[in-house]
Design an enzyme around this catalytic site. Structure first.
Site, PDB file in Angstrom:
ATOM      1  N   GLN A  78       0.905  -1.182  -0.012  1.00 56.79           N
ATOM      2  CA  GLN A  78       0.065   0.054   0.157  1.00 56.79           C
ATOM      3  C   GLN A  78       0.778   1.247   0.038  1.00 56.79           C
ATOM      4  O   GLN A  78       1.009   1.904   1.116  1.00 56.79           O
ATOM      5  CB  GLN A  78      -0.821  -0.034   1.072  1.00 56.79           C
ATOM      6  CG  GLN A  78      -1.692   0.931   1.258  1.00 56.79           C
ATOM      7  CD  GLN A  78      -3.140   1.010   0.294  1.00 56.79           C
ATOM      8  OE1 GLN A  78      -3.707  -0.339   0.527  1.00 56.79           O
ATOM      9  NE2 GLN A  78      -3.502   1.633  -0.375  1.00 56.79           N
ATOM     10  N   PHE A  79       1.439   1.624  -1.242  1.00 57.15           N
ATOM     11  CA  PHE A  79       2.284   2.767  -1.261  1.00 57.15           C
ATOM     12  C   PHE A  79       1.671   4.226  -0.787  1.00 57.15           C
ATOM     13  O   PHE A  79       2.255   4.905  -0.497  1.00 57.15           O
ATOM     14  CB  PHE A  79       2.800   2.913  -2.514  1.00 57.15           C
ATOM     15  CG  PHE A  79       1.929   3.811  -3.682  1.00 57.15           C
ATOM     16  CD1 PHE A  79       1.780   4.894  -3.910  1.00 57.15           C
ATOM     17  CD2 PHE A  79       1.108   2.713  -4.357  1.00 57.15           C
ATOM     18  CE1 PHE A  79       0.963   5.331  -4.696  1.00 57.15           C
ATOM     19  CE2 PHE A  79       0.168   3.292  -5.271  1.00 57.15           C
ATOM     20  CZ  PHE A  79       0.178   4.808  -5.496  1.00 57.15           C
ATOM     21  N   THR A  80       0.328   4.213  -0.834  1.00 57.59           N
ATOM     22  CA  THR A  80      -0.454   5.471  -0.406  1.00 57.59           C
ATOM     23  C   THR A  80      -0.248   5.614   1.116  1.00 57.59           C
ATOM     24  O   THR A  80      -0.942   6.744   1.481  1.00 57.59           O
ATOM     25  CB  THR A  80      -1.959   5.328  -0.895  1.00 57.59           C
ATOM     26  OG1 THR A  80      -2.571   4.275  -0.167  1.00 57.59           O
ATOM     27  CG2 THR A  80      -2.098   5.128  -2.436  1.00 57.59           C
TER      28      THR A  80
END
Length: 154
Positions: A78-80
């Site tokens: 989950q890069f966000t």
């Protein structure tokens, strides 16, 4: 590294209409990786998550870990989690590690959890995923590998 930990009764991740990872009771993890992260941070969080006592014992107290209950883990990159929304209305993701750095560390993190005897299902790195879970409690925690700066209390 940042990991959102959600205690769940069940969770699954789907890509293009196909379920690629699914668990019963255990932990749903959203895993974010930044530029400075190394195996040291991954090991710290894998150890913390495997031993995190957020499942109830016979007396109804949060005193058991996912390992203690024989639960599983669904881990989704989950890069966000490293999105910065302080300026403007569009998040900046400059703090998120690039895929060529993040993916191997994400895979290593999952391997560390498996080395602790946990069943670990995953999403597909970089894919457009649909994630479903039944959050149990709900219990949701944010773990970070680096301690935030201490603030003075008046």
């Amino acid at each position: 590294m940042r990991v959102v930990v959600q205690r769940c009764k069940e969770a699954k991740v789907t890509v293009d209409g196909t379920v690629i990872g699914s668990i019963g009771q255990g932990l749903m993890l959203l895993v974010g990786i930044t530029h400075e992260d190394t195996e040291k941070e991954a090991a710290y969080l894998a150890d913390k998550i495997a031993g995190l006592r957020i499942f109830e014992d016979d007396e109804g107290k949060m005193n058991r870990s996912v390992t203690d209950i024989g639960g599983a883990i669904l881990s989704v990159s989950q890069f966000t989690l490293y999105g910065d929304c302080r300026k403007g209305k569009r998040p900046s993701f400059i703090a998120a590690a690039r895929p060529e750095t993040a993916e191997p560390l994400y895979e290593r993190f999952n391997a560390m959890l498996r080395d602790k005897g946990l069943v670990v299902e995953t999403g597909e790195f970089g894919a457009d995923m649909d994630v479903q879970l039944t959050n149990w409690g709900p219990v949701t925690l944010m773990l970070e590998s680096q301690q935030p700066p201490k603030t003075e209390t008046p």
